[in-house]
Write a protein that holds these residues in place. Structure first.
Motif, PDB file in Angstrom:
ATOM      1  N   VAL A   1      19.870 -16.367 184.280  1.00  0.00           N
ATOM      2  CA  VAL A   1      20.832 -16.584 183.191  1.00  0.00           C
ATOM      3  C   VAL A   1      21.378 -15.244 182.701  1.00  0.00           C
ATOM      4  O   VAL A   1      22.592 -15.086 182.486  1.00  0.00           O
TER       5      VAL A   1
ATOM      6  N   LEU B   1      27.186 -20.452 184.860  1.00  0.00           N
ATOM      7  CA  LEU B   1      26.490 -20.175 183.606  1.00  0.00           C
ATOM      8  C   LEU B   1      26.294 -21.460 182.809  1.00  0.00           C
ATOM      9  O   LEU B   1      25.213 -21.716 182.256  1.00  0.00           O
TER      10      LEU B   1
ATOM     11  N   ASP C   1      18.674 -25.688 181.744  1.00  0.00           N
ATOM     12  CA  ASP C   1      17.553 -25.010 181.093  1.00  0.00           C
ATOM     13  C   ASP C   1      17.298 -25.549 179.695  1.00  0.00           C
ATOM     14  O   ASP C   1      16.178 -25.440 179.184  1.00  0.00           O
TER      15      ASP C   1
ATOM     16  N   LYS D   1      21.857 -24.269 173.478  1.00  0.00           N
ATOM     17  CA  LYS D   1      22.243 -24.080 174.871  1.00  0.00           C
ATOM     18  C   LYS D   1      23.192 -25.191 175.328  1.00  0.00           C
ATOM     19  O   LYS D   1      24.142 -24.941 176.076  1.00  0.00           O
TER      20      LYS D   1
ATOM     21  N   MET E   1      23.467 -23.532 184.354  1.00  0.00           N
ATOM     22  CA  MET E   1      22.141 -22.995 184.024  1.00  0.00           C
ATOM     23  C   MET E   1      21.741 -23.335 182.593  1.00  0.00           C
ATOM     24  O   MET E   1      20.609 -23.767 182.329  1.00  0.00           O
ATOM     25  N   LEU E   2      22.670 -23.146 181.654  1.00  0.00           N
ATOM     26  CA  LEU E   2      22.356 -23.406 180.249  1.00  0.00           C
ATOM     27  C   LEU E   2      22.055 -24.883 180.008  1.00  0.00           C
ATOM     28  O   LEU E   2      21.094 -25.231 179.304  1.00  0.00           O
TER      29      LEU E   2
ATOM     30  N   SER F   1      14.114 -17.934 185.887  1.00  0.00           N
ATOM     31  CA  SER F   1      15.288 -18.644 185.360  1.00  0.00           C
ATOM     32  C   SER F   1      15.958 -17.827 184.260  1.00  0.00           C
ATOM     33  O   SER F   1      17.196 -17.770 184.192  1.00  0.00           O
TER      34      SER F   1
ATOM     35  N   PHE G   1      17.681 -19.089 189.861  1.00  0.00           N
ATOM     36  CA  PHE G   1      17.503 -20.007 188.728  1.00  0.00           C
ATOM     37  C   PHE G   1      16.718 -21.249 189.160  1.00  0.00           C
ATOM     38  O   PHE G   1      15.793 -21.685 188.461  1.00  0.00           O
TER      39      PHE G   1
ATOM     40  N   THR H   1      23.802 -13.789 185.224  1.00  0.00           N
ATOM     41  CA  THR H   1      25.048 -14.570 185.264  1.00  0.00           C
ATOM     42  C   THR H   1      25.910 -14.259 184.039  1.00  0.00           C
ATOM     43  O   THR H   1      27.146 -14.230 184.134  1.00  0.00           O
ATOM     44  N   ARG H   2      25.280 -14.009 182.910  1.00  0.00           N
ATOM     45  CA  ARG H   2      26.046 -13.581 181.729  1.00  0.00           C
ATOM     46  C   ARG H   2      26.736 -12.238 181.989  1.00  0.00           C
ATOM     47  O   ARG H   2      27.881 -12.022 181.573  1.00  0.00           O
TER      48      ARG H   2
END
Length: 387
Positions: A188, A208, A215, A243, A211-212, A184, A166, A191-192
């Motif tokens: 994500v 997670l 991002d 997000k 990242m959200l 990236s 990421f 990771t989901r």
């Protein structure tokens, strides 16, 4: 499943690709079978056996009689992506090797795409992936699932690899682009998948969320000319609110449950940034406190560098600069050190010192976009001096 059964990564990968090609033809003409995954696994297994038959016949035709058709597979109902991530993040591999193997075997990127992402020749990346497979095959645990005792350590490796993927996608360490969205986005997505497989793992949720939340700011990180925009100067109306809502909900859910890990703490910091309507509304004292806990937990000099920024914003730039001086030995090799020192010096009103360190940071950066942004910041300060 093929790798676990037969222990040959390369041959299994080829067999699966051939099975997919066969499915594209057969299913188009005759329809999708009732158990498509079973069809694919059986077809790939037969292709693998066919290859081994041919190879063995060249060596010893009499050995053909000893080969049997594959036994029926006990097909699981769940997604095997996490299992493949655990196999690719093998303890015998370096992080760089694990990243390449993960993107190839789990992410579905071609060798050429991975090579372009990391700005190396395709042949170099192909050798890196091949060496990774060889290293695992030669280890004490070739392509085996981790035992229950080994799982926590292996999961930490999986999360670390996804975190590195990421980061490379969000802030490219080299090349002309600030972002590599395909990296990236893939981090994500994976990771989901891990989150669905391990819904009670708070560190997975924390990663997670991190990242959200990070991002979500991507669209505002570059201006119309494509240059990097610092967090405090970004147009927050361009941040992705969906997000942010998902990320903050994850943070709120896991931070109250007990033991807090490093990804949860980083996500909590990101949430405080994203919740602030304006840069001046940022809760810097709370961010500084979180970085203090994270610094104690990890001992990571990058965290110390971030804490210096937070301390400088919460208690004044002199306090942040003092922390940099206090930790000078630990921080000396970090690429961002000059940029952070320049930022704090600029806040302190030491424009001459800020220019020197912005220029030094630009000289050390391997990212073209980042280098240009730092050089322009130094030039703007220098022009103010000359004016």
């Amino acid at each position: 499943m093929l790798v676990r059964r037969y222990g040959d990564f390369d041959a299994s990968e080829d067999a699966v690709q051939e099975a997919l090609i066969a499915a594209a033809d057969h299913w188009t003409r005759k329809g999708v079978p009732e158990q498509p995954r079973g069809w694919l696994v059986t077809t790939a297994s037969r292709r693998l056996i066919d290859v081994w038959r041919a190879e063995r016949s060249r060596r010893d035709r009499e050995a053909l009689t000893a080969l049997r058709e594959p036994e029926p597979f006990d097909l699981p109902d769940h997604d095997d992506t996490l299992t493949m991530l655990l196999l690719c993040c093998h303890p015998a591999l370096t992080p760089a090797s694990a990243i390449a193997l993960t993107l190839r075997a789990v992410g579905g990127l071609t060798t050429a795409e991975i090579a372009r992402a990391f700005l190396v020749p395709e042949a170099t990346m192909a050798q890196r992936i091949a060496r990774s497979k060889q290293r695992v095959r030669a280890s004490d645990q070739p392509w085996s699932r981790p035992t229950p005792d080994e799982l926590p350590a292996r999961m930490r490796q999986v999360l670390h690899v996804l975190y590195l993927v990421f980061n490379e996608g969000y802030t490219a360490t080299s090349g002309p682009d600030l972002h590599r969205v395909e990296l990236s986005a893939e981090a994500v997505r994976l990771t989901r998948v891990v989150r669905r497989a391990r819904p009670d793992d708070d560190e997975v949720a924390g990663l997670l969320a991190l990242m959200l939340l990070v991002d979500a700011r991507r669209a505002a990180r570059v201006d119309a000319a494509g240059e990097s925009v610092p967090l405090g100067e970004q147009d927050r109306s361009r941040w992705d609110r969906a997000k942010i809502a998902e990320g903050t909900a994850l943070v709120d859910a896991v931070m109250v449950r007990g033991v807090v890990g490093e990804y949860q703490l980083q996500a909590a910091v990101a949430a405080l940034h994203d919740r602030a309507p304006r840069a001046e509304d940022t809760d810097w004292p709370q961010i500084n406190a979180l970085y203090g806990v994270l610094d104690t937990l990890t001992g990571n000099p990058v965290v110390t560098l971030n804490r210096a920024v937070a301390l400088g914003m919460a208690a004044g730039p002199a306090a942040g600069l003092a922390l940099l001086d206090e930790q000078a030995d630990r921080l000396s090799g970090l690429q961002r050190l000059d940029a952070v020192r320049a930022h704090l010096l600029e806040l302190a009103g030491d424009v001459d010192g800020a220019v020197v360190h912005y220029e030094a940071a630009a000289g050390r950066s391997t990212s073209e976009r980042e280098r240009t942004g730092l050089a322009r910041r130094a030039a703007r300060l220098r022009s103010g001096l000359s004016g």
